[in-house]
Design a protein around this motif. Structure first.
Motif, PDB file in Angstrom:
ATOM      1  N   HIS A  81       0.835  -1.205   0.000  1.00 48.08           N
ATOM      2  CA  HIS A  81       0.000   0.000   0.000  1.00 48.08           C
ATOM      3  C   HIS A  81       0.870   1.256   0.000  1.00 48.08           C
ATOM      4  O   HIS A  81       0.579   2.220  -0.711  1.00 48.08           O
ATOM      5  CB  HIS A  81      -0.951   0.000   1.192  1.00 48.08           C
ATOM      6  CG  HIS A  81      -1.911  -1.146   1.161  1.00 48.08           C
ATOM      7  ND1 HIS A  81      -2.909  -1.274   0.227  1.00 48.08           N
ATOM      8  CD2 HIS A  81      -2.004  -2.247   1.940  1.00 48.08           C
ATOM      9  CE1 HIS A  81      -3.583  -2.388   0.429  1.00 48.08           C
ATOM     10  NE2 HIS A  81      -3.046  -2.998   1.465  1.00 48.08           N
ATOM     11  N   LEU A  82       1.929   1.224   0.788  1.00 49.56           N
ATOM     12  CA  LEU A  82       2.824   2.374   0.863  1.00 49.56           C
ATOM     13  C   LEU A  82       3.493   2.629  -0.489  1.00 49.56           C
ATOM     14  O   LEU A  82       3.784   3.774  -0.838  1.00 49.56           O
ATOM     15  CB  LEU A  82       3.877   2.152   1.955  1.00 49.56           C
ATOM     16  CG  LEU A  82       4.715   3.353   2.351  1.00 49.56           C
ATOM     17  CD1 LEU A  82       3.844   4.482   2.907  1.00 49.56           C
ATOM     18  CD2 LEU A  82       5.762   2.949   3.376  1.00 49.56           C
ATOM     19  N   ALA A  83       3.707   1.579  -1.248  1.00 51.36           N
ATOM     20  CA  ALA A  83       4.311   1.697  -2.578  1.00 51.36           C
ATOM     21  C   ALA A  83       3.287   2.106  -3.634  1.00 51.36           C
ATOM     22  O   ALA A  83       3.570   2.035  -4.838  1.00 51.36           O
ATOM     23  CB  ALA A  83       4.968   0.372  -2.972  1.00 51.36           C
ATOM     24  N   GLY A  84       2.115   2.520  -3.200  1.00 47.68           N
ATOM     25  CA  GLY A  84       1.085   2.928  -4.147  1.00 47.68           C
ATOM     26  C   GLY A  84       0.441   1.760  -4.870  1.00 47.68           C
ATOM     27  O   GLY A  84       0.007   1.884  -6.011  1.00 47.68           O
TER      28      GLY A  84
ATOM     29  N   ASP B  58       1.874  -0.722  -6.070  1.00 51.64           N
ATOM     30  CA  ASP B  58       2.733  -1.019  -7.219  1.00 51.64           C
ATOM     31  C   ASP B  58       3.549  -2.269  -6.899  1.00 51.64           C
ATOM     32  O   ASP B  58       4.538  -2.214  -6.168  1.00 51.64           O
ATOM     33  CB  ASP B  58       3.644   0.179  -7.489  1.00 51.64           C
ATOM     34  CG  ASP B  58       4.531   0.010  -8.699  1.00 51.64           C
ATOM     35  OD1 ASP B  58       4.814  -1.137  -9.110  1.00 51.64           O
ATOM     36  OD2 ASP B  58       4.973   1.053  -9.233  1.00 51.64           O
ATOM     37  N   ALA B  59       3.129  -3.394  -7.476  1.00 50.22           N
ATOM     38  CA  ALA B  59       3.779  -4.671  -7.182  1.00 50.22           C
ATOM     39  C   ALA B  59       5.247  -4.686  -7.612  1.00 50.22           C
ATOM     40  O   ALA B  59       6.093  -5.275  -6.929  1.00 50.22           O
ATOM     41  CB  ALA B  59       3.026  -5.817  -7.850  1.00 50.22           C
ATOM     42  N   SER B  60       5.575  -4.045  -8.720  1.00 53.51           N
ATOM     43  CA  SER B  60       6.972  -4.044  -9.165  1.00 53.51           C
ATOM     44  C   SER B  60       7.850  -3.217  -8.230  1.00 53.51           C
ATOM     45  O   SER B  60       8.996  -3.586  -7.958  1.00 53.51           O
ATOM     46  CB  SER B  60       7.093  -3.558 -10.607  1.00 53.51           C
ATOM     47  OG  SER B  60       6.593  -2.252 -10.750  1.00 53.51           O
ATOM     48  N   LYS B  61       7.313  -2.131  -7.702  1.00 55.32           N
ATOM     49  CA  LYS B  61       8.068  -1.326  -6.739  1.00 55.32           C
ATOM     50  C   LYS B  61       8.296  -2.125  -5.452  1.00 55.32           C
ATOM     51  O   LYS B  61       9.403  -2.148  -4.921  1.00 55.32           O
ATOM     52  CB  LYS B  61       7.322  -0.029  -6.427  1.00 55.32           C
ATOM     53  CG  LYS B  61       8.064   0.910  -5.494  1.00 55.32           C
ATOM     54  CD  LYS B  61       7.203   2.134  -5.187  1.00 55.32           C
ATOM     55  CE  LYS B  61       7.937   3.387  -5.556  1.00 55.32           C
ATOM     56  NZ  LYS B  61       7.155   4.599  -5.251  1.00 55.32           N
ATOM     57  N   LEU B  62       7.243  -2.776  -4.974  1.00 59.48           N
ATOM     58  CA  LEU B  62       7.383  -3.605  -3.774  1.00 59.48           C
ATOM     59  C   LEU B  62       8.393  -4.722  -4.009  1.00 59.48           C
ATOM     60  O   LEU B  62       9.235  -4.989  -3.153  1.00 59.48           O
ATOM     61  CB  LEU B  62       6.036  -4.195  -3.357  1.00 59.48           C
ATOM     62  CG  LEU B  62       6.092  -5.177  -2.185  1.00 59.48           C
ATOM     63  CD1 LEU B  62       6.593  -4.501  -0.916  1.00 59.48           C
ATOM     64  CD2 LEU B  62       4.734  -5.814  -1.962  1.00 59.48           C
ATOM     65  N   SER B  63       8.327  -5.355  -5.159  1.00 63.15           N
ATOM     66  CA  SER B  63       9.259  -6.428  -5.476  1.00 63.15           C
ATOM     67  C   SER B  63      10.703  -5.923  -5.448  1.00 63.15           C
ATOM     68  O   SER B  63      11.590  -6.583  -4.887  1.00 63.15           O
ATOM     69  CB  SER B  63       8.931  -7.022  -6.841  1.00 63.15           C
ATOM     70  OG  SER B  63       9.847  -8.045  -7.164  1.00 63.15           O
ATOM     71  N   ALA B  64      10.936  -4.766  -5.996  1.00 64.46           N
ATOM     72  CA  ALA B  64      12.289  -4.189  -5.991  1.00 64.46           C
ATOM     73  C   ALA B  64      12.740  -3.903  -4.562  1.00 64.46           C
ATOM     74  O   ALA B  64      13.889  -4.188  -4.196  1.00 64.46           O
ATOM     75  CB  ALA B  64      12.332  -2.925  -6.838  1.00 64.46           C
ATOM     76  N   TRP B  65      11.826  -3.342  -3.753  1.00 66.17           N
ATOM     77  CA  TRP B  65      12.167  -3.072  -2.351  1.00 66.17           C
ATOM     78  C   TRP B  65      12.547  -4.361  -1.635  1.00 66.17           C
ATOM     79  O   TRP B  65      13.542  -4.404  -0.916  1.00 66.17           O
ATOM     80  CB  TRP B  65      10.988  -2.440  -1.627  1.00 66.17           C
ATOM     81  CG  TRP B  65      10.717  -0.996  -1.902  1.00 66.17           C
ATOM     82  CD1 TRP B  65      11.456  -0.143  -2.677  1.00 66.17           C
ATOM     83  CD2 TRP B  65       9.622  -0.246  -1.408  1.00 66.17           C
ATOM     84  NE1 TRP B  65      10.877   1.102  -2.675  1.00 66.17           N
ATOM     85  CE2 TRP B  65       9.754   1.071  -1.911  1.00 66.17           C
ATOM     86  CE3 TRP B  65       8.538  -0.538  -0.597  1.00 66.17           C
ATOM     87  CZ2 TRP B  65       8.842   2.083  -1.610  1.00 66.17           C
ATOM     88  CZ3 TRP B  65       7.627   0.468  -0.302  1.00 66.17           C
ATOM     89  CH2 TRP B  65       7.781   1.767  -0.800  1.00 66.17           C
TER      90      TRP B  65
ATOM     91  N   LEU C  41       7.881   8.310   4.219  1.00 70.24           N
ATOM     92  CA  LEU C  41       7.992   8.236   5.677  1.00 70.24           C
ATOM     93  C   LEU C  41       6.854   9.006   6.336  1.00 70.24           C
ATOM     94  O   LEU C  41       6.246   8.521   7.300  1.00 70.24           O
ATOM     95  CB  LEU C  41       9.346   8.759   6.151  1.00 70.24           C
ATOM     96  CG  LEU C  41       9.569   8.776   7.663  1.00 70.24           C
ATOM     97  CD1 LEU C  41       9.352   7.399   8.273  1.00 70.24           C
ATOM     98  CD2 LEU C  41      10.960   9.304   7.984  1.00 70.24           C
ATOM     99  N   ARG C  42       6.544  10.180   5.817  1.00 66.63           N
ATOM    100  CA  ARG C  42       5.433  10.960   6.387  1.00 66.63           C
ATOM    101  C   ARG C  42       4.114  10.193   6.264  1.00 66.63           C
ATOM    102  O   ARG C  42       3.293  10.212   7.183  1.00 66.63           O
ATOM    103  CB  ARG C  42       5.342  12.327   5.722  1.00 66.63           C
ATOM    104  CG  ARG C  42       6.399  13.295   6.232  1.00 66.63           C
ATOM    105  CD  ARG C  42       6.205  14.712   5.706  1.00 66.63           C
ATOM    106  NE  ARG C  42       6.577  14.849   4.306  1.00 66.63           N
ATOM    107  CZ  ARG C  42       7.824  14.968   3.863  1.00 66.63           C
ATOM    108  NH1 ARG C  42       8.837  14.981   4.719  1.00 66.63           N
ATOM    109  NH2 ARG C  42       8.064  15.095   2.570  1.00 66.63           N
ATOM    110  N   GLN C  43       3.908   9.490   5.146  1.00 66.00           N
ATOM    111  CA  GLN C  43       2.689   8.696   4.987  1.00 66.00           C
ATOM    112  C   GLN C  43       2.652   7.553   5.999  1.00 66.00           C
ATOM    113  O   GLN C  43       1.625   7.305   6.629  1.00 66.00           O
ATOM    114  CB  GLN C  43       2.568   8.140   3.570  1.00 66.00           C
ATOM    115  CG  GLN C  43       1.295   7.323   3.348  1.00 66.00           C
ATOM    116  CD  GLN C  43       0.041   8.140   3.595  1.00 66.00           C
ATOM    117  OE1 GLN C  43      -0.127   9.195   2.992  1.00 66.00           O
ATOM    118  NE2 GLN C  43      -0.829   7.669   4.475  1.00 66.00           N
ATOM    119  N   ALA C  44       3.775   6.847   6.155  1.00 64.77           N
ATOM    120  CA  ALA C  44       3.833   5.753   7.130  1.00 64.77           C
ATOM    121  C   ALA C  44       3.559   6.267   8.541  1.00 64.77           C
ATOM    122  O   ALA C  44       2.840   5.636   9.320  1.00 64.77           O
ATOM    123  CB  ALA C  44       5.197   5.064   7.053  1.00 64.77           C
ATOM    124  N   GLN C  45       4.105   7.426   8.866  1.00 66.93           N
ATOM    125  CA  GLN C  45       3.893   8.008  10.190  1.00 66.93           C
ATOM    126  C   GLN C  45       2.464   8.502  10.376  1.00 66.93           C
ATOM    127  O   GLN C  45       1.963   8.544  11.497  1.00 66.93           O
ATOM    128  CB  GLN C  45       4.898   9.127  10.436  1.00 66.93           C
ATOM    129  CG  GLN C  45       6.309   8.605  10.580  1.00 66.93           C
ATOM    130  CD  GLN C  45       7.367   9.693  10.607  1.00 66.93           C
ATOM    131  OE1 GLN C  45       7.178  10.790  10.069  1.00 66.93           O
ATOM    132  NE2 GLN C  45       8.503   9.380  11.221  1.00 66.93           N
TER     133      GLN C  45
END
Length: 180
Positions: free
Chosen positions: A87-90, A92-99, A116-120
């Motif tokens: 969810h934090l990655a928008g 985006d499955a490819s972004k999460l996979s890279a992370w 970070l501001r969104q997570a907080q």
């Protein structure tokens, strides 16, 4: 939708969740996303504080596990956390996979800025070590004649540190004392 008939003035409820694997507090996040009257979601950790470090500094860095009196929280990587990161990655499955691939290689995932501001904004967090946990157990036993399990005491410690002690805050109990 209101929280309770007994306290009609409470528009939402905060939850303090002793956590290691992130599943229960993630369920609270989903409930909030679905429109339930959920206020703050507090990630309460012991010395094994990978989640607290993430939500305070953006650092999800693997460290060795410390043995504590709250063993269900003794983890170095949270098994449900990738679901939130999606969810934090928008979404985006490819972004999460890279992370996650980078995390597997380095043992580190760091976020900054807007992420970070969104997570907080999504989660508050607090870390309670063994001495603070024991002090919370002792205080509640003396004051309320109730023995908190060490896991629950971490969550209770968190609401005191974050000044969220009120009738609008629920501390989840993740383990019955007989389990340990």
């Amino acid at each position: 939708l209101r929280v309770t008939d007994a306290h009609k003035d409470i528009p939402e409820v905060h939850f303090s969740v002793p956590t290691g694997n992130f599943g229960d507090v993630l369920a609270g996040y989903y409930a909030k996303q679905m429109g339930l009257p959920v206020g703050k979601l507090i990630v309460a950790t012991n010395e094994n504080d990978i989640l607290h470090r993430f939500f305070t500094a953006g650092e999800y860095h693997r460290e060795s596990i410390a043995e504590t009196i709250s063993p269900s929280m003794d983890i170095c990587v949270s098994s449900n956390f990738e679901r939130y990161l999606f969810h934090l990655a928008g979404n985006d499955a490819s972004k999460l996979s890279a992370w996650m691939q980078a995390f597997e290689k380095t043992g580190q995932l760091t976020i900054q800025g807007d992420l970070l501001r969104q997570a907080q904004a999504d989660f508050d967090s607090c870390r309670g070590d063994t001495s603070q946990t024991l002090a919370t157990i002792e205080t509640y036993h003396q004051k309320h004649q109730y023995v908190l399990c060490p896991h629950s005491a971490v969550g209770v410690y968190a609401i005191h540190q974050l000044s969220l002690v009120s009738s609008a805050t629920v501390c989840l109990a993740t383990a019955h004392e007989a389990k340990f």
